[in-house]
Design a protein around this motif. Structure first.
Motif, PDB file in Angstrom:
ATOM      1  N   UNK A   1      30.864 -67.695 -92.716  1.00 43.42           N
ATOM      2  CA  UNK A   1      30.940 -68.294 -91.403  1.00 43.42           C
ATOM      3  C   UNK A   1      31.869 -69.392 -91.081  1.00 43.42           C
ATOM      4  N   UNK A   2      33.069 -69.093 -90.300  1.00 39.38           N
ATOM      5  CA  UNK A   2      34.216 -69.990 -89.970  1.00 39.38           C
ATOM      6  C   UNK A   2      34.206 -70.583 -88.619  1.00 39.38           C
TER       7      UNK A   2
ATOM      8  N   UNK B   1      31.336 -79.478 -80.811  1.00 39.15           N
ATOM      9  CA  UNK B   1      30.857 -78.223 -80.421  1.00 39.15           C
ATOM     10  C   UNK B   1      31.619 -77.504 -79.181  1.00 39.15           C
ATOM     11  N   UNK B   2      31.950 -78.232 -78.272  1.00 38.21           N
ATOM     12  CA  UNK B   2      32.639 -77.874 -77.268  1.00 38.21           C
ATOM     13  C   UNK B   2      34.009 -77.129 -77.345  1.00 38.21           C
ATOM     14  N   UNK B   3      33.901 -75.848 -77.126  1.00 37.61           N
ATOM     15  CA  UNK B   3      35.418 -75.075 -77.174  1.00 37.61           C
ATOM     16  C   UNK B   3      35.628 -74.787 -78.670  1.00 37.61           C
TER      17      UNK B   3
ATOM     18  N   UNK C   1      33.958 -69.372 -83.559  1.00 41.11           N
ATOM     19  CA  UNK C   1      33.049 -69.089 -84.543  1.00 41.11           C
ATOM     20  C   UNK C   1      33.210 -67.456 -84.908  1.00 41.11           C
ATOM     21  N   UNK C   2      33.288 -67.275 -86.264  1.00 40.64           N
ATOM     22  CA  UNK C   2      33.870 -65.970 -86.671  1.00 40.64           C
ATOM     23  C   UNK C   2      32.647 -65.869 -87.817  1.00 40.64           C
TER      24      UNK C   2
ATOM     25  N   UNK D   1      25.744 -66.339 -82.959  1.00 44.68           N
ATOM     26  CA  UNK D   1      25.653 -65.711 -81.531  1.00 44.68           C
ATOM     27  C   UNK D   1      24.977 -66.959 -80.566  1.00 44.68           C
ATOM     28  N   UNK D   2      24.019 -67.534 -81.260  1.00 40.86           N
ATOM     29  CA  UNK D   2      23.327 -68.511 -80.369  1.00 40.86           C
ATOM     30  C   UNK D   2      24.332 -69.746 -80.290  1.00 40.86           C
TER      31      UNK D   2
END
Length: 114
Positions: free
Chosen positions: A77-78, A24-26, A29-30, A106-107
């Motif tokens: 959602x990428x 998850x870190x780094x 998200x699009x 966004x979260x």
């Protein structure tokens, strides 16, 4: 699990996808949405037109000209983490669904920035 976006499950450290796990870190998200608006004859107009043929001849067939707009769409959602990427395609029927997906992403973006 903190958040679930389509088939992706996000924990505090990992993004679990059907094809594997991503850190998850780094991660980036699009969200892209694709809408298609169609004009269709509603079901009630079809039923009333065919039922009314017995009483008013072909005049009730004018009900088949009644159209209403129907919006359909998908949201992609990428998530990209390093060299790996996963795209989830979510079918939506209401614009409120798109808003909810954007809020979730966004979260997750805020979690990925930590």
């Amino acid at each position: 699990m903190i958040v679930e976006v389509a088939e992706m499950q996000i924990t505090s450290t990992m993004v679990h996808t059907p094809v594997g796990d991503l850190p998850l870190s780094g991660s980036r998200w699009q969200v892209t949405d694709h809408w298609l608006s169609q004009r269709v004859t509603p079901t009630w107009a079809k039923v009333a037109a065919f039922a009314g043929i017995c009483f008013s001849g072909g005049l009730s067939l004018l009900l088949l000209l009644v159209k209403e707009p129907v919006a359909q769409g998908t949201v992609n959602v990428t998530v990209t983490s390093g060299q790996h990427q996963y795209v989830a395609r979510i079918t939506v029927k209401h614009e409120g669904d798109v808003t909810a997906i954007n809020q979730q992403v966004n979260y997750v973006r805020s979690l990925a920035a930590l």
